[in-house]
Design a protein around this motif. Structure first.
Motif, PDB file in Angstrom:
ATOM      1  N   GLN A 143      10.525   7.574  65.099  1.00 19.89           N
ATOM      2  CA  GLN A 143      10.272   8.459  63.958  1.00 19.89           C
ATOM      3  C   GLN A 143      11.438   8.366  62.986  1.00 19.89           C
ATOM      4  O   GLN A 143      12.588   8.246  63.381  1.00 19.89           O
ATOM      5  CB  GLN A 143      10.103   9.905  64.439  1.00 19.89           C
ATOM      6  CG  GLN A 143       9.559  10.849  63.394  1.00 19.89           C
ATOM      7  CD  GLN A 143       8.092  10.626  63.110  1.00 19.89           C
ATOM      8  OE1 GLN A 143       7.440   9.834  63.798  1.00 19.89           O
ATOM      9  NE2 GLN A 143       7.572  11.273  62.095  1.00 19.89           N
ATOM     10  N   VAL A 144      11.105   8.405  61.720  1.00 20.68           N
ATOM     11  CA  VAL A 144      12.105   8.311  60.664  1.00 20.68           C
ATOM     12  C   VAL A 144      12.072   9.591  59.843  1.00 20.68           C
ATOM     13  O   VAL A 144      10.999  10.096  59.510  1.00 20.68           O
ATOM     14  CB  VAL A 144      11.822   7.108  59.749  1.00 20.68           C
ATOM     15  CG1 VAL A 144      12.777   7.098  58.560  1.00 20.68           C
ATOM     16  CG2 VAL A 144      11.926   5.803  60.537  1.00 20.68           C
ATOM     17  N   GLN A 145      13.223  10.099  59.529  1.00 22.48           N
ATOM     18  CA  GLN A 145      13.334  11.228  58.605  1.00 22.48           C
ATOM     19  C   GLN A 145      14.147  10.798  57.392  1.00 22.48           C
ATOM     20  O   GLN A 145      15.160  10.109  57.520  1.00 22.48           O
ATOM     21  CB  GLN A 145      13.988  12.422  59.289  1.00 22.48           C
ATOM     22  CG  GLN A 145      13.110  13.087  60.337  1.00 22.48           C
ATOM     23  CD  GLN A 145      13.708  14.370  60.875  1.00 22.48           C
ATOM     24  OE1 GLN A 145      14.915  14.491  60.998  1.00 22.48           O
ATOM     25  NE2 GLN A 145      12.850  15.330  61.181  1.00 22.48           N
ATOM     26  N   LEU A 146      13.683  11.226  56.224  1.00 21.34           N
ATOM     27  CA  LEU A 146      14.348  10.910  54.972  1.00 21.34           C
ATOM     28  C   LEU A 146      14.745  12.212  54.291  1.00 21.34           C
ATOM     29  O   LEU A 146      13.920  13.128  54.164  1.00 21.34           O
ATOM     30  CB  LEU A 146      13.418  10.118  54.057  1.00 21.34           C
ATOM     31  CG  LEU A 146      12.853   8.817  54.626  1.00 21.34           C
ATOM     32  CD1 LEU A 146      11.834   8.211  53.653  1.00 21.34           C
ATOM     33  CD2 LEU A 146      13.955   7.821  54.907  1.00 21.34           C
ATOM     34  N   VAL A 147      15.989  12.280  53.838  1.00 23.98           N
ATOM     35  CA  VAL A 147      16.483  13.487  53.183  1.00 23.98           C
ATOM     36  C   VAL A 147      17.135  13.102  51.858  1.00 23.98           C
ATOM     37  O   VAL A 147      18.139  12.377  51.841  1.00 23.98           O
ATOM     38  CB  VAL A 147      17.495  14.234  54.062  1.00 23.98           C
ATOM     39  CG1 VAL A 147      18.006  15.474  53.331  1.00 23.98           C
ATOM     40  CG2 VAL A 147      16.857  14.620  55.399  1.00 23.98           C
ATOM     41  N   GLU A 148      16.558  13.603  50.775  1.00 26.18           N
ATOM     42  CA  GLU A 148      17.108  13.333  49.454  1.00 26.18           C
ATOM     43  C   GLU A 148      18.118  14.397  49.050  1.00 26.18           C
ATOM     44  O   GLU A 148      18.042  15.542  49.500  1.00 26.18           O
ATOM     45  CB  GLU A 148      16.007  13.294  48.377  1.00 26.18           C
ATOM     46  CG  GLU A 148      14.933  12.259  48.593  1.00 26.18           C
ATOM     47  CD  GLU A 148      13.723  12.843  49.288  1.00 26.18           C
ATOM     48  OE1 GLU A 148      12.633  12.279  49.139  1.00 26.18           O
ATOM     49  OE2 GLU A 148      13.878  13.860  50.000  1.00 26.18           O
TER      50      GLU A 148
END
Length: 123
Positions: free
Chosen positions: A1-6
């Motif tokens: 699983q990948v999480q992206l945080v801007e």
């Protein structure tokens, strides 16, 4: 699983610059293509630009020459450097990851998305 945080959004005046960051978790980042999109309420999500793992890029015409995508694989982070901002750049900006490492414009073929960061450009 990948999480992206801007991060990095904010309020600026026309002509100023901002750099958005998108930090990715997981081991997929260095071999994945990354995209940036933006969306205003009531409108469809708009492609801004994308970069493959090797650094090949593509941009939508309205940002060419003003926006630049950068990536640091050691930090699992992709950046969107935005210069000469215009009021029409006001939007929520999201990053996206595509495990298949090719340039892509269509949002539906990206696999993971961040939550977005607001950019507001005043005139």
């Amino acid at each position: 699983q990948v999480q992206l945080v801007e991060s990095g959004g904010g309020l600026v005046q026309a002509g100023e610059s901002l750099r958005l960051s998108c930090a990715a978790s997981g081991r997929s980042f260095s071999s994945a293509a990354m995209g940036w999109f933006r969306q205003v309420p009531g409108k469809e999500r708009e492609f801004v630009g994308a970069m493959t793992s090797s650094g090949t890029t593509i941009y939508t015409d309205s940002v060419k020459g003003r926006f630049t995508i950068l990536r640091d694989n050691a930090k699992n982070t992709v950046y969107l450097q935005m210069n000469s901002l215009k009021p029409e750049d006001t939007s929520v900006y999201c990053c996206a990851l595509r495990r298949f490492d090719t340039l892509a414009i269509a949002p539906q073929i990206y696999d993971y998305w961040g939550q977005g960061t607001q950019v507001t450009v005043s005139s």
